[in-house]
Design a protein around this motif. Structure first.
Motif, mmCIF file in Angstrom:
data_model
loop_
_atom_site.group_PDB
_atom_site.id
_atom_site.type_symbol
_atom_site.label_atom_id
_atom_site.label_comp_id
_atom_site.label_asym_id
_atom_site.label_seq_id
_atom_site.Cartn_x
_atom_site.Cartn_y
_atom_site.Cartn_z
ATOM 1 N N ALA A 1 50.960 21.704 31.176
ATOM 2 C CA ALA A 1 49.665 21.094 30.887
ATOM 3 C C ALA A 1 48.739 21.363 32.065
ATOM 4 N N VAL A 2 47.510 21.767 31.761
ATOM 5 C CA VAL A 2 46.554 22.167 32.793
ATOM 6 C C VAL A 2 45.483 21.087 32.905
ATOM 7 N N TRP A 3 45.322 20.546 34.113
ATOM 8 C CA TRP A 3 44.351 19.487 34.362
ATOM 9 C C TRP A 3 43.311 19.969 35.361
ATOM 10 N N GLY A 4 42.143 19.312 35.338
ATOM 11 C CA GLY A 4 41.065 19.659 36.247
ATOM 12 C C GLY A 4 40.926 18.659 37.374
ATOM 13 N N ASP B 1 38.539 16.865 38.043
ATOM 14 C CA ASP B 1 37.817 15.657 37.632
ATOM 15 C C ASP B 1 38.720 14.671 36.910
ATOM 16 N N GLY B 2 40.037 14.952 36.862
ATOM 17 C CA GLY B 2 40.976 14.040 36.214
ATOM 18 C C GLY B 2 41.009 14.174 34.713
ATOM 19 N N GLN B 3 40.471 15.274 34.155
ATOM 20 C CA GLN B 3 40.432 15.480 32.717
ATOM 21 C C GLN B 3 41.329 16.663 32.334
ATOM 22 N N PRO B 4 41.935 16.631 31.135
ATOM 23 C CA PRO B 4 42.741 17.770 30.696
ATOM 24 C C PRO B 4 41.863 18.990 30.418
ATOM 25 N N LEU B 5 42.338 20.157 30.832
ATOM 26 C CA LEU B 5 41.664 21.415 30.542
ATOM 27 C C LEU B 5 42.318 22.147 29.382
ATOM 28 N N GLU B 6 43.633 22.073 29.306
ATOM 29 C CA GLU B 6 44.346 22.762 28.234
ATOM 30 C C GLU B 6 45.785 22.253 28.176
ATOM 31 N N VAL B 7 46.194 21.822 27.000
ATOM 32 C CA VAL B 7 47.590 21.443 26.767
ATOM 33 C C VAL B 7 48.017 22.199 25.513
ATOM 34 N N GLY C 1 47.319 25.872 23.121
ATOM 35 C CA GLY C 1 46.111 26.484 22.594
ATOM 36 C C GLY C 1 46.231 26.772 21.111
ATOM 37 N N ILE C 2 45.081 26.866 20.443
ATOM 38 C CA ILE C 2 45.009 27.161 19.013
ATOM 39 C C ILE C 2 44.341 28.518 18.836
ATOM 40 N N VAL C 3 44.952 29.369 18.032
ATOM 41 C CA VAL C 3 44.317 30.601 17.589
ATOM 42 C C VAL C 3 44.022 30.434 16.109
ATOM 43 N N TRP C 4 42.744 30.327 15.764
ATOM 44 C CA TRP C 4 42.367 30.116 14.380
ATOM 45 C C TRP C 4 42.461 31.425 13.597
ATOM 46 N N ALA C 5 42.455 31.302 12.284
ATOM 47 C CA ALA C 5 42.610 32.477 11.428
ATOM 48 C C ALA C 5 41.463 33.466 11.596
ATOM 49 N N ASP C 6 40.293 32.993 12.015
ATOM 50 C CA ASP C 6 39.161 33.903 12.200
ATOM 51 C C ASP C 6 39.146 34.529 13.584
ATOM 52 N N GLY C 7 40.187 34.251 14.396
ATOM 53 C CA GLY C 7 40.299 34.865 15.711
ATOM 54 C C GLY C 7 39.724 34.058 16.845
ATOM 55 N N GLU C 8 39.079 32.928 16.559
ATOM 56 C CA GLU C 8 38.598 32.065 17.637
ATOM 57 C C GLU C 8 39.779 31.423 18.353
ATOM 58 N N VAL C 9 39.635 31.236 19.665
ATOM 59 C CA VAL C 9 40.704 30.696 20.494
ATOM 60 C C VAL C 9 40.213 29.407 21.144
ATOM 61 N N TRP C 10 40.994 28.353 21.015
ATOM 62 C CA TRP C 10 40.626 27.044 21.563
ATOM 63 C C TRP C 10 41.637 26.593 22.604
ATOM 64 N N ASN C 11 41.110 26.001 23.683
ATOM 65 C CA ASN C 11 41.955 25.295 24.649
ATOM 66 C C ASN C 11 42.133 23.866 24.141
ATOM 67 N N HIS C 12 43.306 23.565 23.632
ATOM 68 C CA HIS C 12 43.542 22.246 23.054
ATOM 69 C C HIS C 12 43.564 21.188 24.150
ATOM 70 N N GLY C 13 42.773 20.153 23.982
ATOM 71 C CA GLY C 13 42.711 19.062 24.947
ATOM 72 C C GLY C 13 41.470 19.070 25.804
ATOM 73 N N ALA D 1 54.971 18.586 32.333
ATOM 74 C CA ALA D 1 54.920 19.545 33.443
ATOM 75 C C ALA D 1 53.448 19.845 33.688
ATOM 76 N N ARG D 2 52.909 19.356 34.787
ATOM 77 C CA ARG D 2 51.463 19.431 34.989
ATOM 78 C C ARG D 2 51.110 20.257 36.226
ATOM 79 N N ILE D 3 50.016 20.992 36.082
ATOM 80 C CA ILE D 3 49.419 21.661 37.227
ATOM 81 C C ILE D 3 47.943 21.288 37.281
ATOM 82 N N LEU D 4 47.370 21.413 38.451
ATOM 83 C CA LEU D 4 45.925 21.294 38.615
ATOM 84 C C LEU D 4 45.373 22.705 38.742
ATOM 85 N N HIS D 5 44.375 23.038 37.933
ATOM 86 C CA HIS D 5 43.770 24.365 37.977
ATOM 87 C C HIS D 5 42.309 24.220 38.361
ATOM 88 N N LEU D 6 41.940 24.815 39.483
ATOM 89 C CA LEU D 6 40.549 24.785 39.911
ATOM 90 C C LEU D 6 39.875 26.028 39.352
#
Length: 584
Positions: A209-212, A214-220, A222-234, A303-308
């Motif tokens: 799990a990737v946190w920022g 600022d204490g907020q989740p950045l990505e836990v 990811g979603i790849v939609w059928a149209d090819g868009e990619v989302w960072n879940h969380g 399992a968490r990391i902080l990503h700047l």
């Protein structure tokens, strides 16, 4: 008085502890009062002014964290003790994990990342490989300061992708963990990643799990939609929705900033695909190849990391390395579109389901800290376990944890899935015959005439077709006969038309490649499109294109609405409606 060479350890232990505990604790990274005996003037050179800075930062925890993070560089490039669980390079022992950190300059970031690995609570035996991509700053001196660190170096700057592929050949561990240098690793991160792989032998990749800052989740995950868009879940989730991130699950992809993969699988897939050099989208492509190879991809939120973000490279997409992001997203869509059509969720799928591939095949059962036999019993009953680990947000959302194997339903989850709180959550996906992988099934559609009906994009749960939509069909033509695809399209009598009501309907993949232009009238339009059988290896793509036709009644509805699809069926004989469709 000589400076204490280990004065940074209490600060780094505070950071790794906050990450290890997660949730609200991550926001306490810059809580200076929580670090017993912290003396900025003693930790950082530069005179007594640091004591005044410490007082000023008392009510600015994110600012305090960043100040301390960067301020550690003022100590210079200093020696660090070897991690307690490190497997030395000259030791014949096989490490459980090989931690691979690709770098290009920016030694202060790299040193902080190494500091976190030195002090983080951990029981996993691991090695550390620094992949130096032609650095020209003090990064080149790390080998002398840290003799326990394995160094791979390229004399020519070749980019993130090629650096990882080349340096990974040095890895001896059972698992390779790719880790960005602008990260900090939380307590027990390594062992939790390894435990996920041990618990799930079918898994090939697990991400943290990737946190920022600022204490907020950045990505836990990811979603790849059928149209090819990619989302960072969380990303952007408010705290009341963090409960939806707090359990181990199958996910479409995980970020390469903290991606653990079984070494034999990395070798089998030959690492990152060179088409995505120098960087971006290579991690998503790798995870899709892992799925295609028959393995699963997990995310382990404990399992968490902080990503700047943006420290290794600029956040701007119009300059530097980020310019490749847009190009590579287009390449990803082009390369994987057939897979996306048949395997990935459409945009109308609730994100709660789209973020958990297990929920796309079986209804969920919410289990609070279950035993292994309870998990097995839950799966044998056809449910997908969602492992809750005592996170308070689950209780705040009113989750009812019933006996193992029985789906406990949260009102919030029920609302997301469009069901009432007292009925089971129906799976939006189902298994295909003959052991094929699951694909999306349209809610409320049970058509024996169609072997497969999947909404890949553009068809919403309320039946509306929206612009640029695609439906994936595999028609039941095993006897070799041709037939007719029958559709009923409803154009509301009320409502403002925004364009001429016409559609172009095509059946890509059929032998005759039928394509028709259809002029619609208000009310019910019955359409039939002749179709002749195709190879089973090439499912039919039904495409309906047209400009937005209807002004949404709800001003908050931003969809570009075409028509309502009320019927879709397969006929063995020609029908009169087919003759009325003008050829394109």
């Amino acid at each position: 008085m000589p400076r204490d060479p280990l004065a940074w350890q209490p600060l780094l232990r505070h950071w790794t502890r906050c990450l290890g505990e997660g949730d609200a604790a991550v926001a306490e990274l810059g809580d200076l009062a929580a670090i017993e005996g912290l003396d900025l003037a003693g930790l950082l050179p530069g005179g007594p002014g640091w004591a005044d800075v410490q007082r000023c930062l008392r009510h600015d925890p994110e600012g305090a964290f960043r100040c301390l993070y960067y301020g550690l560089a003022l100590r210079g490039l200093e020696a660090l003790p070897a991690p307690e669980q490190l497997v030395p390079a000259d030791n014949s022992e096989t490490p459980q994990i090989s931690v691979l950190i690709p770098v290009h300059n920016q030694w202060p970031l790299t040193l902080n990342c190494l500091r976190s690995l030195v002090v983080a609570a951990n029981t996993v035996r691991f090695e550390m490989i620094l992949a130096d991509d032609a650095s020209s700053d003090a990064t080149t001196q790390l080998g002398r300061q840290l003799p326990w660190l394995r160094i791979w170096r390229s004399e020519l700057n070749q980019g993130f992708l090629d650096t990882c592929n080349a340096a990974a050949e040095l890895a001896r561990g059972e698992v390779v963990l790719l880790l960005n240098n602008d990260t900090l690793v939380g307590d027990h991160c390594l062992e939790r990643l390894l435990a996920s792989l041990a618990r799930n032998p079918e898994a090939g990749v697990v991400g943290a799990a990737v946190w920022g800052a600022d204490g907020q989740p950045l990505e836990v995950g990811g979603i790849v939609w059928a149209d090819g868009e990619v989302w960072n879940h969380g990303r952007g989730f408010p705290p009341e929705h963090w409960f939806a991130l707090a359990y181990e699950r199958q996910t479409d992809y995980v970020s390469g900033c903290a991606l653990a993969i079984r070494r034999h699988l990395w070798q089998e897939l030959q690492g990152f695909d060179p088409r995505y050099r120098p960087a971006y989208c290579e991690d998503t492509d790798l995870c899709l190849r892992v799925w295609r190879a028959g393995y699963t991809v997990l995310v382990q939120p404990q399992a968490r990391i902080l990503h700047l973000e943006g420290l290794s490279h600029s956040r701007r997409t119009d300059t530097g390395l980020k310019t490749h992001q847009t190009t590579h997203l287009k390449r990803l869509r082009s390369q994987w579109q057939p897979w996306l059509d048949s395997r990935q969720p459409c945009r109308s799928t609730p994100w709660f389901v789209a973020a958990d591939r297990g929920l796309q095949t079986r209804p969920p059962a919410l289990l609070l800290e279950p035993q292994s036999h309870e998990l097995a019993g839950c799966r044998s009953m056809g449910y997908q376990p969602m492992l809750l680990q005592g996170d308070r947000h689950w209780q705040e959302q009113g989750v009812c944890c019933l006996p193992a194997g029985w789906p406990g339903l949260a009102p919030w989850i029920s609302e997301q899935l469009g069901v009432s709180g007292d009925e089971p959550i129906a799976a939006l996906h189902r298994h295909l015959p003959d052991g094929k992988a699951p694909v999306a099934a349209l809610p409320g559609w049970d058509l024996a005439a169609l072997r497969l009906l999947a909404s890949s994009s553009g068809l919403d749960r309320d039946g509306w077709l929206v612009r640029s939509n695609r439906l994936l069909l595999e028609l039941d033509t095993l006897d070799g006969n041709s037939g007719v695809l029958i559709m009923d399209l409803y154009l509301p009598e009320q409502g403002e038309l925004l364009a001429t009501p016409q559609l172009v309907i095509s059946l890509a993949g059929s032998n005759n490649g039928e394509s028709r232009q259809v002029l619609l009238e208000r009310g019910l339009n019955q359409i039939a499109l002749p179709w002749s059988g195709n190879s089973k290896a090439s499912p039919t793509i039904l495409k309906l294109r047209g400009e937005a036709l209807i002004e949404p009644a709800d001003k908050l509805d931003h969809r570009e609405l075409l028509v309502v699809l009320t019927r879709l069926d397969w006929g063995r004989a020609e029908c009169e409606a087919a003759d009325s469709i003008p050829e394109r």
